[in-house]
Scaffold this active site. Structure first.
Site, PDB file in Angstrom:
ATOM      1  CG  ASN A  70       3.124  42.338  84.189  1.00 16.82           C
ATOM      2  OD1 ASN A  70       2.098  41.558  84.043  1.00 16.82           O
ATOM      3  ND2 ASN A  70       3.840  42.928  82.950  1.00 16.82           N
TER       4      ASN A  70
ATOM      5  CG  ASP B  70      -1.251  43.785  75.436  1.00 14.15           C
ATOM      6  OD1 ASP B  70      -0.879  44.373  76.203  1.00 14.15           O
ATOM      7  OD2 ASP B  70      -0.669  43.637  74.108  1.00 14.15           O
TER       8      ASP B  70
ATOM      9  CG  HIS C 115      -4.661  47.629  84.773  1.00 17.94           C
ATOM     10  ND1 HIS C 115      -4.176  46.536  83.819  1.00 17.94           N
ATOM     11  CD2 HIS C 115      -3.899  48.541  85.054  1.00 17.94           C
ATOM     12  CE1 HIS C 115      -2.939  46.934  83.637  1.00 17.94           C
ATOM     13  NE2 HIS C 115      -2.837  48.043  84.168  1.00 17.94           N
TER      14      HIS C 115
END
Length: 246
Positions: free
Chosen positions: A74, A26, A43
């Site tokens: 997601n 996270d 990411h």
């Protein structure tokens, strides 16, 4: 709950390394936003952190490393972000195929893979074949995964077996439920780490985390280096696991 701010020099007990560590990766988007970068850059940094973590934990002697890469929820994110995550997965799988045998790493995927592209499914099938010939640490990637979805699928399978007459409802046990989860045959996590400052499971390994030790930290996932991981393990080693006993 521990927030991992202390910066003491650590000496880990090699005889008490968690056999299975799970991580909710996270904070990638917030890491990027703090630096004025697009979320996709976060990411990418998170993917690099994942690879560093896998190598470090393997060196420590961890047997299983399970990460929450993409949840069933997601898909609600912007299409550009979802596409970037899938692109990172594609690049990671190509790299894994080249290096898995050399590094003796096994790779498995937990979740409903049916919505993935045919090219990703082909790459995953290839990693499955390589994993059958390796014996080192097993990395489990939770992809299009949700704990409630996993339990629903297991319940549906057990119900179908009862309808067919191959199983009686009164014979359903915890072991039979566990055997119908994506993680069948794998020990439950000893330690669950959540970076990013959030204090929740977010639908991650709801069954398997029943007796896991939890470690929460404000550190964002791309900044979770070897020292931060060691700190989480050191906290774990100071805990007494009683599993409901005295």
């Amino acid at each position: 709950m521990v927030f991992g701010r202390k910066r003491e020099k650590l000496r880990l007990d090699p005889e008490n390394i968690p056999a299975h560590i799970a991580v909710i990766m996270d904070g990638n988007g917030r890491w990027a936003q703090k630096r004025g970068l697009p979320r996709t850059a976060g990411h990418s940094a998170g993917s690099e952190a994942f690879q560093r973590a896998a190598e470090h934990l393997s060196d420590l002697g961890v047997n299983y490393f399970t990460v929450y890469a993409f949840s069933t929820e997601n898909w609600k994110r912007p299409q550009e972000e979802v596409g970037a995550i899938m692109g990172l997965l594609d690049r990671y799988l190509h790299k894994a195929i080249r290096e898995m045998a050399q590094k003796n790493i096994r790779l498995r995927f937990f979740g409903d893979l049916s919505p993935l592209s045919d090219s990703l499914k082909t790459l995953i099938a290839e990693t499955d074949s390589i994993s059958a010939c390796t014996s080192g640490m097993q990395v489990n990637v939770c992809l299009n995964y949700g704990g409630r979805d996993e339990l629903t699928r297991a319940a549906r399978q057990l119900a179908q077996e009862c309808v067919r007459g191959s199983l009686r409802p009164e014979d359903i046990s915890e072991d039979l439920v566990s055997a119908r989860l994506y993680s069948a045959g794998i020990p439950d996590p000893d330690l669950m780490i959540r970076p990013g400052g959030e204090l929740r499971l977010s639908n991650f390994l709801l069954w398997q985390n029943a007796y896991s030790e939890f470690y929460f930290t404000d550190t964002l996932w791309p900044d979770m280096n070897e020292a931060e991981l060691d700190r989480a393990i050191a906290v774990y080693q100071r805990r007494k696991r009683r599993y409901g006993g005295i």
